[in-house]
Each structure stands twice: as structure tokens, then as C-alpha cells.
Design an enzyme around this catalytic site. Structure first.
Site, PDB file in Angstrom:
ATOM      1  N   ASN A  66       1.354  -1.788   2.276  1.00  0.00           N
ATOM      2  CA  ASN A  66       1.450  -2.111   3.702  1.00  0.00           C
ATOM      3  C   ASN A  66       1.408  -0.889   4.605  1.00  0.00           C
ATOM      4  OD1 ASN A  66       1.394  -4.872   3.681  1.00  0.00           O
ATOM      5  ND2 ASN A  66       3.520  -5.164   4.298  1.00  0.00           N
TER       6      ASN A  66
ATOM      7  N   ASP B  78      11.386   8.177  21.639  1.00  0.00           N
ATOM      8  CA  ASP B  78      12.787   8.209  22.045  1.00  0.00           C
ATOM      9  C   ASP B  78      13.398   6.825  21.877  1.00  0.00           C
ATOM     10  OD1 ASP B  78      15.220   8.896  23.006  1.00  0.00           O
ATOM     11  OD2 ASP B  78      14.641   8.971  25.111  1.00  0.00           O
TER      12      ASP B  78
ATOM     13  N   ASP C  64       6.494 -12.234   0.938  1.00  0.00           N
ATOM     14  CA  ASP C  64       5.677 -11.028   0.915  1.00  0.00           C
ATOM     15  C   ASP C  64       6.356  -9.879   0.181  1.00  0.00           C
ATOM     16  OD1 ASP C  64       3.920 -12.472   2.371  1.00  0.00           O
ATOM     17  OD2 ASP C  64       4.318 -11.508   4.288  1.00  0.00           O
ATOM     18  N   GLY C  65       7.686  -9.890   0.162  1.00  0.00           N
ATOM     19  CA  GLY C  65       8.410  -8.809  -0.511  1.00  0.00           C
ATOM     20  C   GLY C  65       8.120  -8.739  -1.993  1.00  0.00           C
TER      21      GLY C  65
END
Length: 444
Positions: free
Chosen positions: A270, A300, A186-187
Site C-alpha cells: 500500500n 504542522d 484488507d489487513g
């Protein structure tokens, strides 16, 4: 209604002007086109991954439809969508979308995953086939050919000399590519998206990575992208940042000034992620929808913040943060909190036609950080803003069968969606016994 009637009157008076230049009502002034304004392209001195906002850009004007801006129907120099009357709520039925070529594609960009030895042989065979069998011009990134395995391959030398090479952030090839082929996961598809800040040529992505959710391979799937506008306050200290902006208020060439501020624009496939970065304080950012404050995100944890994603991105970082998964053909934007300091803060889905703006809350004790598809990470301070809406430029990707079947198959194969051991059947003798027992009870 009065505004629409006025536009009709103006259209009747100036038919030539209307025909010579088209402007989407949901876009900035930098996204109009006509005979004197090419659809895509930037000067070679500009980054391929960040499109600066032009000085002639007008104030952002929303579309009248909450379904988002009308996407462009041209993809690269030679591909376009066939006209089809089948529409749903003024949106073309995705199942009826088809691409066609005005001319045969001649130039192809091949994107290969770097530092992956298993892709070398498929890469060499593909490039040799495209060049020698189809007489196509093949573009590759320069660092791909710097692989020691390719440098030492004498048999590949004649093919290697025919490549056209480019360097990311230095060379502009957006007007020269007819087709994109991705080898990897996918990259590689996200990287291809980042290279084209306007119209994107058709993409054929081969699943050769570890996940490959976006890369199966019909020109039927048009994945929406987000248009992200980052506006920064001038800073006193001169520190260069990756997008061509200097923090002392001096702008790089081509960037505009809005009331002394600096603006740059990105196209995102994305998600946009805003988090607290390395700070130990609570994440504290305000989220506006069409100018109205809808919530303050307090989180947090180390990655605390908020994710704004496309339907395509809903199966990526957003899914890991607990969001629902949305089919890529649904016109929507998803907002997902990361480690929210509230049990009631759930992910939400808003119409594709709205504009989200995210800023640091006045009470925030620290800065925030933003990244675009995991790239171009930069700091956001008090007074800076991030505006996000649906882009007019989708990414056309090639399916194996059809968008719906491919998506559900990817859910099952890549994410193991709803995969569990099935309940066992009763043995036949027990089924017969149950049946006989039921007959006896019925007879009595």
C-alpha cells in the site's frame, strides 16, 4: 543507443551465460536468479517482513523505461503468467494477463483475521475442505490455532493435528506455499504481502472485513508493490530495533555495510508513511527524485509528513489525505503530503520507473518516523535515508469479474464514490404542459 548495441554484442558472445542467469536492469543484485540462485527464499533466522540487502548488492541501476522494472512472471513455486503478445508500450495489457499452473497446487497458506469470532466457522469449514476433500497441505500461523474457541472444539481436533504451523519473523515458508487464501479484510492481504519479500503466490482474498476494498475475488489483477531500502547511520547507544539492526553499528547476520551504514529492504503493497512522530516541531523532510531535490515537505500537525503509495494504496491512507485514486494497473507512484504547511502543495503522480529518496532536512529540529503498510514503525534520524521504487515482485490477486469492473464496484460499495440522491423526474402532467407550451411558442 550505444549502450544497448554493446549489450547486444555481449549477448551474442555469451549466450550460455545469458540464458543461465537473468537479472532485471532495474533491480539490486539480490534480485537475480538462475540455476544456482533460487528465485525466492531466505535463511530461517531472518525476518519474514524485512529482507536484508545482500553483501553482493550492486549500486542501484535504473531501468531505461519510466514505466518501471519488468515484473517477474512467476508467482510461488507452481504459478506463472501465460505468454501473451498483446502489449502496450512494452507493458502487457492487464486485460490479457492470465495465470497458469506448472503443477497442481498442493500447499496453501490460510490467513485468518485474529480475534474475530465470526470467522471461526468459515475457517474450520475451509480448512477441512482443503485437507479432506482436496488432500492439500494447509499452513496457518501458530497463534491462529491458539484461539480458545478452537482449542475447546473436540470435533476440529483431527483436522487441527494436520496443520503445518509457522511463526512470523522466525520461520521461512516462502518457498513452500503455492496458493494463499485470506479470510478477513484488507489487513489480511497486507499481512500476506509482508510475508513474501520476493515472488508472491497467487492470492484469493475473501471480503469478510469492515472495508474489504482490496479483497473481492480469474487470476487477472497484478498489484504493484514498492521496494523500500532503509539506510541508517551507525549509532553510539546500543538499542535493538525491530528489523534486526542494532543502533550501535553492529549488524545482524546477513545485513550488508555500505560505507559503514546499515541497510534493510522491505516490500510494500500500500504505502510508506514518513511522519514527525510524537514531536511537537514541524515535520521537515527532503524529497529527491532520481538524485534531484524536488521539494521539502513541511507539515504542522500530529501526523504531518508524506505518503508514498502504490496505485493500490491510493485508495487507502492517501485517499484520506486528499489524493486522487489510481487504478492498480496504472504504472505509477503517488506522493501525497500530510497536513502540509503550504496551500499549494498538492499530491503528485510520478512514473513507476523513478527512484524516490527521502531524508531529514538539514534544518529539521526533530527526527521522523517511517512505517511500511502500517507495520515495522521505526525512527529516522539525520544521515538516514529511505529509497523507494517500484518492485519487480507484484502481488497477484484473484478478481470476481475483471480488474476494471471490480475496482469501480469497490469504489462505489466501499467508499461510496460519487454516490448521491438522484434528481427527480418531472411529473408526467408537467412534462406534457411544457411540451404543449413549446409547441405554442413554435407556432407563434
Amino acid at each position: 543507443m550505444r549502450e544497448m548495441e554493446q549489450e547486444k554484442v555481449n549477448g551474442n558472445k555469451e549466450p550460455c551465460a545469458e540464458a543461465s542467469s537473468y537479472r532485471c536492469s532495474a533491480c539490486h543484485g539480490d534480485e537475480d536468479w538462475g540455476p544456482g540462485h533460487p528465485l525466492r527464499g531466505r535463511s530461517k533466522s531472518r525476518s519474514l517482513s524485512a529482507a536484508p540487502v545482500l553483501a553482493s548488492a550492486r549500486e542501484f541501476r535504473r531501468t531505461r523505461s519510466l514505466h518501471g522494472p519488468c515484473p517477474v512472471t512467476t508467482f510461488g513455486p507452481k504459478a506463472c503468467v501465460l505468454q501473451n503478445p498483446q502489449t502496450i508500450m512494452h507493458i502487457q495489457d492487464p486485460a490479457s494477463q492470465r495465470l497458469t499452473w506448472n503443477k497442481s497446487p498442493k500447499s496453501v497458506l490460510v490467513i485468518k483475521k485474529i480475534r474475530d469470532a465470526s470467522l471461526l466457522q468459515p475457517f474450520k469449514e475451509l480448512c477441512a475442505y482443503l485437507m479432506e476433500e482436496n488432500n492439500m497441505v494447509v499452513y496457518v500461523e501458530k497463534k491462529v490455532l491458539e484461539d480458545p474457541a478452537l482449542l475447546s472444539d473436540d470435533h476440529f481436533g483431527p483436522v487441527k493435528r494436520k496443520f503445518c504451523t509457522f511463526r512470523e519473523d522466525y520461520d521461512d515458508i516462502s518457498n513452500q506455499i503455492d496458493l494463499i487464501i485470506c479470510l478477513g479484510g484488507d489487513g489480511t492481504l497486507l499481512y500476506a504481502s509482508s510475508l513474501f519479500q520476493g515472488s508472491v503466490p497467487p492470492v484469493m482474498a475473501f471480503h469478510l472485513g469492515s472495508l474489504g476494498f482490496l479483497t473481492p475475488f480469474n487470476f487477472e489483477n497484478f498489484q504493484s508493490r514498492l521496494k523500500v531500502r532503509v539506510v541508517k547511520e551507525p549509532r553510539g547507544k546500543k538499542v535493538a530495533v525491530p528489523n534486526g539492526i542494532s543502533e550501535n553499528g553492529v549488524l545482524a547476520a546477513g545485513l550488508d555495510v555500505e560505507v559503514g551504514k546499515q541497510a534493510v529492504q522491505y516490500q510494500v503493497l500500500n504505502e510508506v508513511v514518513i511522519d514527525r512522530g510524537p514531536s511537537s516541531y514541524l515535520s521537515n523532510v527532503d524529497v529527491y527524485l532520481d538524485g534531484h531535490l524536488i521539494t521539502t515537505v513541511q507539515g504542522d500537525a500530529c501526523p504531518a509528513g508524506v505518503i508514498v503509495s502504490t496505485p493500490t494504496g491510493s485508495t487507502a491512507y492517501a485517499a484520506a489525505a486528499g489524493a486522487s485514486m489510481i487504478h492498480p494497473n496504472v504504472p505509477a507512484i503517488m506522493v501525497t503530503p500530510i497536513c502540509p504547511h503550504s496551500l499549494s502543495f498538492r499530491p503528485i503522480v510520478v512514473p513507476a520507473g523513478v527512484e524516490l529518496k527521502i531524508m531529514l532536512s538539514p534544518e529539521a529540529r526533530n527526527t521522523a518516523w517511517v512505517s511500511f503498510d502500517g507495520r515495522k514503525r521505526q525512527e529516522i534520524r539525520h544521515g538516514d535515508s529511505i529509497s523507494i521504487t517500484t518492485s519487480c515482485y507484484p502481488l497477484p490477486s484473484i478478481c470476481v469479474r475483471d480488474p476494471v469492473s471490480d475496482w469501480f464496484e469497490s469504489l462505489a460499495q466501499c467508499l461510496h464514490w460519487n454516490v448521491r440522491k438522484k434528481q427527480a423526474h418531472f411529473p408526467e402532467d408537467e412534462e406534457d404542459a411544457d411540451a404543449e407550451g413549446g409547441e405554442e411558442q413554435a407556432g407563434s
